[in-house]
Design an enzyme around this catalytic site. Structure first.
Site, mmCIF file in Angstrom:
data_model
loop_
_atom_site.group_PDB
_atom_site.id
_atom_site.type_symbol
_atom_site.label_atom_id
_atom_site.label_comp_id
_atom_site.label_asym_id
_atom_site.label_seq_id
_atom_site.Cartn_x
_atom_site.Cartn_y
_atom_site.Cartn_z
ATOM 1 N N LYS A 75 0.850 -1.209 0.000
ATOM 2 C CA LYS A 75 0.000 0.000 0.000
ATOM 3 C C LYS A 75 0.880 1.252 0.000
ATOM 4 O O LYS A 75 0.625 2.200 -0.714
ATOM 5 C CB LYS A 75 -0.901 0.042 1.239
ATOM 6 C CG LYS A 75 -2.114 -0.846 1.137
ATOM 7 C CD LYS A 75 -3.151 -0.525 2.197
ATOM 8 C CE LYS A 75 -2.701 -0.827 3.597
ATOM 9 N NZ LYS A 75 -2.513 -2.238 3.913
ATOM 10 N N CYS A 106 -12.603 1.561 16.182
ATOM 11 C CA CYS A 106 -11.398 0.713 16.149
ATOM 12 C C CYS A 106 -10.502 0.842 17.373
ATOM 13 O O CYS A 106 -9.833 -0.108 17.742
ATOM 14 C CB CYS A 106 -10.606 0.944 14.867
ATOM 15 S SG CYS A 106 -9.991 2.608 14.643
ATOM 16 N N MET A 107 -10.448 2.010 18.001
ATOM 17 C CA MET A 107 -9.463 2.190 19.059
ATOM 18 C C MET A 107 -10.041 2.567 20.416
ATOM 19 O O MET A 107 -9.315 2.661 21.396
ATOM 20 C CB MET A 107 -8.462 3.290 18.666
ATOM 21 C CG MET A 107 -7.593 2.950 17.495
ATOM 22 S SD MET A 107 -6.886 1.295 17.580
ATOM 23 C CE MET A 107 -5.977 1.373 19.098
ATOM 24 N N MET A 131 -7.497 -5.057 16.223
ATOM 25 C CA MET A 131 -8.957 -5.124 16.202
ATOM 26 C C MET A 131 -9.538 -6.346 16.912
ATOM 27 O O MET A 131 -10.653 -6.296 17.413
ATOM 28 C CB MET A 131 -9.471 -5.090 14.761
ATOM 29 C CG MET A 131 -9.249 -3.768 14.078
ATOM 30 S SD MET A 131 -9.866 -2.395 15.024
ATOM 31 C CE MET A 131 -8.368 -1.638 15.553
ATOM 32 N N GLY A 135 -4.971 1.157 13.789
ATOM 33 C CA GLY A 135 -5.247 0.916 12.381
ATOM 34 C C GLY A 135 -5.004 2.126 11.507
ATOM 35 O O GLY A 135 -4.470 2.021 10.409
ATOM 36 N N GLN A 136 -5.382 3.292 11.979
ATOM 37 C CA GLN A 136 -5.366 4.471 11.115
ATOM 38 C C GLN A 136 -4.134 5.349 11.391
ATOM 39 O O GLN A 136 -3.580 5.319 12.479
ATOM 40 C CB GLN A 136 -6.632 5.288 11.334
ATOM 41 C CG GLN A 136 -7.904 4.490 11.058
ATOM 42 C CD GLN A 136 -9.140 5.351 11.129
ATOM 43 O OE1 GLN A 136 -9.463 6.048 10.190
ATOM 44 N NE2 GLN A 136 -9.833 5.308 12.234
HETATM 45 S S1 SF4 Z 1 2.299 2.841 7.176
HETATM 46 FE FE1 SF4 Z 1 1.187 0.907 6.949
HETATM 47 S S2 SF4 Z 1 0.309 1.030 4.898
HETATM 48 FE FE2 SF4 Z 1 1.940 2.551 4.982
HETATM 49 S S3 SF4 Z 1 3.780 1.485 4.233
HETATM 50 FE FE3 SF4 Z 1 3.755 1.278 6.464
HETATM 51 S S4 SF4 Z 1 2.785 -0.668 6.849
HETATM 52 FE FE4 SF4 Z 1 2.245 -0.083 4.751
#
Ligand code: SF4
Lengths: 776, 77
Positions: free
Chosen positions: A92, A181-182, A365, A402-403
């Site tokens: 990503k 989520c948190m 999560m 997560g975010q």
């Molecule tokens: S912050 Fe998360 S999505 Fe972005 S490169 Fe690192 S592991 Fe991948």
């Protein structure tokens, strides 16, 4: 000359392609090695201007370098100077800049007129938002307007929203998707330690001997951090234990995979504590010096009804009381509840009990989206507290986010109904402190929290809320029990404003759509899982009339008559907001690094004291805020001690029965960022993972004569969906369980999920409800 | 100017054969893993047509079990 430029560009693109493939291979084949000369980074890219930023996507918060040329972002690579990712990125991250250039980027404000969207100017759209908000307040009161933001808000976005709604308008109707989520991690920290966020940092990975992953598919959700674990295994032979309800890429890469029945992590965690105490592994000196024992209310319910309310009533207990309570959780009894063997429970306990092993617990999560999530967070802290394995390098209970800015914006700025940047609305002193910095009368800040996220959408459905402004999030894909909440938003006299970068099912219900500037098209900061605040400058011009969420809020605030509080100048507003925000956190316990520091290095950890990041809080060796003269000081609670909680096992809100015999769990995949609104516009990621599916256990599939790709109908008490079957593919659920990812807006699994939540954190449990599975 | 990267998975015990077969195509750069059964393949072709034809040829290699695309860039030049 041009010819050379083209060759260089092609070489560069090839190198990018190679790096993407290597990162994909590393996720699929942990420990994979390529010949060293092939692993060299991207060539300098002679014509590119490289600038640093935190990655746009997950809460790991990797540092990336973005190469721009002629006003366009053309390349991205991991920042070798970042202590988070040391030059690595996941698939990503490598493709993140492509998310800026999807064909259908929103570039003009759209206003719904007679059922169709009409383009308008930003000025007119913002005028309309401000006047509609004023009108709603005058007709229905200030608690009829709300803002729903995000852990993808930058720190200034969240700060401006909180100041406008809580300080100026005077409503606590401020929530953010991090509630989904948190929130549980927050209440876990607060109840055990009195202060939010992990005591340790990612550097713990370099010191721990054993990693216990509690329901955490790190290989897909935190791939770069997981590669750091694998790297340590190659270098030092550390052990990775995957304790989960489903077999995933993480399980396959771990040294041991232990499966438990959904919800029963509560019983196993208690059994580990039982073993620690009964085998004499407790660190008595640490517990006596630094811990108290408490119990809270039980049988709390699940929040399924409107206006559900719950407040815990902590009560001190003795160590002996606690020991007696644990008799219900002998390994044998816990094995009965959880399906985990006695041997595996004892093995887990022995890792924690071994005084020569440093242990890191990691979760996300699985433990947070849990109807008894605060409890299970408490229980993992219990294990670390009983053994004294906490707040020192390598001994670390570590809640992952997560975010990219769930910590930085939602938790630290406090964009939740009960919070202020420093402290809570219910506390008079905290209100006075915030009001002074915000330059508003203290009476403006209401002492009463209003609605947490699920209840906020219920209030919208009921009509208690009439106006909602949604920024950087996609609730009409991500809310549980979606049908009810979407229908509520669609009601005639509701007014919905959505600020986003692409059309989504959420913009579909909007009355006004405001195009937002994304990531490095504006200036801002994110705060990651390890308390690291990272700055990014504006590197690109936003398309069309797109404007940062911060600026949208400032413009609306001014139109509503709050020019005095929103005095910021266009060119310097981010700096001014950050400097104002820092005042809320002054002091050794939460000081934020000055902006110059954030500009000059890949972030800093708060508390930032005497020019230094604090890597391990509560440990007198590392944390200047410790003042009790002892080795550790849990200064978040008045007596300086942490709490070991008595928390029992209780079942989930809805468990399989005759009619709905399977468990349904939902989650994410490595290719997509949450609801997929950005990553599905990146062709490579979309092609790699184009559609949602339902994972079944091969034995269930065989019995039901379902083959890979066959259509399968899932039905819950709330809705039904048809999905292709995935058998022995990426993940394998346990028998009588199915798993569906939620990134696909054309297959809305949240129409089936249940809106039960943890009564303490109010975070929904997306991992557990009962479902019927049929071949169609 | 399509540039693509793939993970090419060989049939069991056939990594060497797969590397050999792929190395016959001038449009391919190959990076075999040293310790796992997977080969990274980067392809560079002049047009999308050529790209399609090359993919077809690669798909026909008998030692290839699975070809999974990781990234595709269509560089203008
Ligand atoms: S912050 Fe998360 S999505 Fe972005 S490169 Fe690192 S592991 Fe991948």
């Amino acid at each position: 000359m041009d010819h050379f430029k083209n060759i260089n560009r092609r070489k560069f693109v090839k190198q990018m392609a190679l790096l993407s493939a290597m990162s994909a291979a590393a996720t699929m084949f942990p420990g994979i090695i390529f010949a060293e000369e092939q692993e060299k980074g991207i060539p300098a890219g002679a014509n590119l201007d490289w600038k640093k930023a935190p990655c746009r996507f997950c809460g790991v918060g990797c540092g990336v370098l973005i190469g721009t040329e002629n006003g366009k972002a053309v390349a991205v690579k991991g920042d070798p100077k970042s202590p988070v990712n040391k030059g690595l990125c996941c698939v990503k991250g490598y493709h993140s800049i492509m998310a800026l250039y999807g064909k259908d980027r929103l570039t003009k404000p759209l206003v719904k007129k007679n059922g169709t969207y009409v383009e308008t100017s930003m000025k007119e759209a913002l005028d309309l938002v401000a006047s509609k908000m004023k009108e709603t307040i005058s007709e229905n009161g200030k608690d009829s307007v709300a803002i729903y933001g995000s852990g993808q808000w930058t720190i200034p976005d969240g700060y401006a929203a909180s100041k406008l709604f809580k300080g100026c308008i005077g409503t606590n109707n401020v929530e953010a998707n991090a509630r989904l989520c948190m929130a549980t991690a927050v209440t876990g920290f607060l109840s055990s330690f009195g202060l939010d966020e992990p005591m340790g940092c990612y550097e713990d990975i370099d010191y721990a001997d054993v990693f216990v992953l509690w329901g955490n598919n790190m290989a897909e959700m935190h791939p770069v951090l997981f590669s750091r674990l694998l790297d340590q295994r190659l270098k030092r032979g550390v052990k990775i234990i995957d304790f989960a309800t489903r077999t995933t890429r993480t399980s396959m890469a771990s040294d041991k995979s232990i499966l438990f029945k959904p919800q029963t992590d509560l019983a196993v965690a208690n059994a580990i504590c039982y073993e620690i105490i009964h085998n004499g592994w407790m660190n008595k000196a640490f517990v006596e010096e630094h811990c108290n024992f408490s119990k809270g209310l039980t049988n709390m319910g699940y929040g399924l009804e409107d206006n559900y309310a719950f407040t815990d009533k902590p009560e001190k207990i003795s160590f002996e009381d606690y020991k007696t309570f644990l008799n219900d959780y002998t390994p044998e009894k816990a094995a009965q509840i959880s399906g985990v063997s006695v041997k595996d429970i004892k093995l887990l306990a022995s890792y924690f009990g071994d005084p020569n092993k440093k242990v890191m617990s990691l979760w996300c999560m699985g433990m947070n989206q849990h109807s008894r999530g605060t409890w299970v967070n408490n229980l993992v802290y219990n294990i670390h507290l009983l053994t004294g394995k906490i707040s020192e390098p390598g001994n670390s209970p570590f809640s992952l986010t997560g975010q990219p800015s769930a910590c930085g914006t939602v938790r630290e700025v406090g964009t939740l109904t009960h919070k202020l940047p420093h402290g809570v609305v219910a506390n008079k002193k905290h209100r006075e402190f915030a009001a002074k910095i915000w330059d508003v009368p203290v009476e403006n800040i209401s002492p009463k929290p209003t609605y947490h996220t699920v209840e906020m959408f219920r209030a919208l459905d009921r009509g208690d809320i009439r106006f909602m402004w949604i920024q950087v999030t996609n609730p009409f894909v991500s809310m549980p029990k979606l049908n009810r909440y979407r229908a509520g938003a669609e009601k005639d006299d509701r007014f919905i404003v959505v600020s986003d970068v692409y059309p989504t099912p959420t913009t579909d219900v909007a009355d006004v759509i405001l195009p937002s500037a994304m990531w490095v098209e504006r200036e801002g900061m994110y705060g990651n899982s390890e308390r690291r605040t990272q700055y990014f400058e504006q590197m690109l011009e936003p398309p069309g009339e797109a404007m940062s969420d911060t600026m949208q809020l400032i413009e609306v605030a001014k139109r509503m008559g709050f020019e005095k509080q929103f005095y910021y100048k266009d060119e310097t507003h981010i700096e001014e907001i950050y400097n104002e925000y820092r005042k809320h956190h002054e002091g050794d316990k939460h000081n934020m690094a000055p902006l110059e520091v954030l500009k000059s290095q890949p972030g800093a950890l708060w508390p930032y004291v005497n020019g230094k990041s604090t890597k391990w809080r509560y440990n007198a060796k590392y944390d200047p805020a410790c003042s009790n003269g002892k080795d550790f000081h849990f200064y978040g609670l008045p007596d300086g001690k942490a709490v070991i909680w008595q928390r029992p096992y209780e079942p989930a809100a809805e468990e399989p029965d005759e009619e709905y015999p399977f468990w349904l769990g939902t989650g994410r995949v490595v290719e997509h960022w949450h609801t997929g609104s950005m990553t599905r516009r990146i062709p490579v990621l979309h092609q790699a993972m184009p559609k949602a599916y339902v994972e079944l256990h091969p034995d269930d599939a065989k019995r039901m004569q379902i083959k890979n790709g066959d259509n399968v109908k899932l039905t819950t008490r709330r809705g039904q969906i048809i999905l292709p079957a995935a058998i022995d593919q990426r993940g394998i659920p346990a028998p009588m369980q199915v798993f569906v990812p939620f990134f696909d807006e054309s297959k809305l699994i949240n129409e089936l999920t249940l809106d039960s939540f943890c009564p303490i954190s109010k975070e929904p449990d997306y991992k557990k409800c009962a479902v019927k599975v049929e071949k169609v | 100017m399509p540039i693509k990267s793939y993970l090419a998975h060989p049939h069991s015990g056939m990594k060497e054969e797969l590397v050999l077969a792929l190395s016959q195509f001038s449009e391919c750069d190959i990076f075999p893993s040293e310790n796992k059964d997977v080969v990274i393949l980067i392809t560079e072709t002049a047009t999308t047509d050529e790209d399609d034809k090359l993919t077809e040829k690669i798909q026909r290699i008998s030692s290839l079990k699975l070809l999974a695309m990781v990234s595709g860039f269509n560089s203008p030049n």
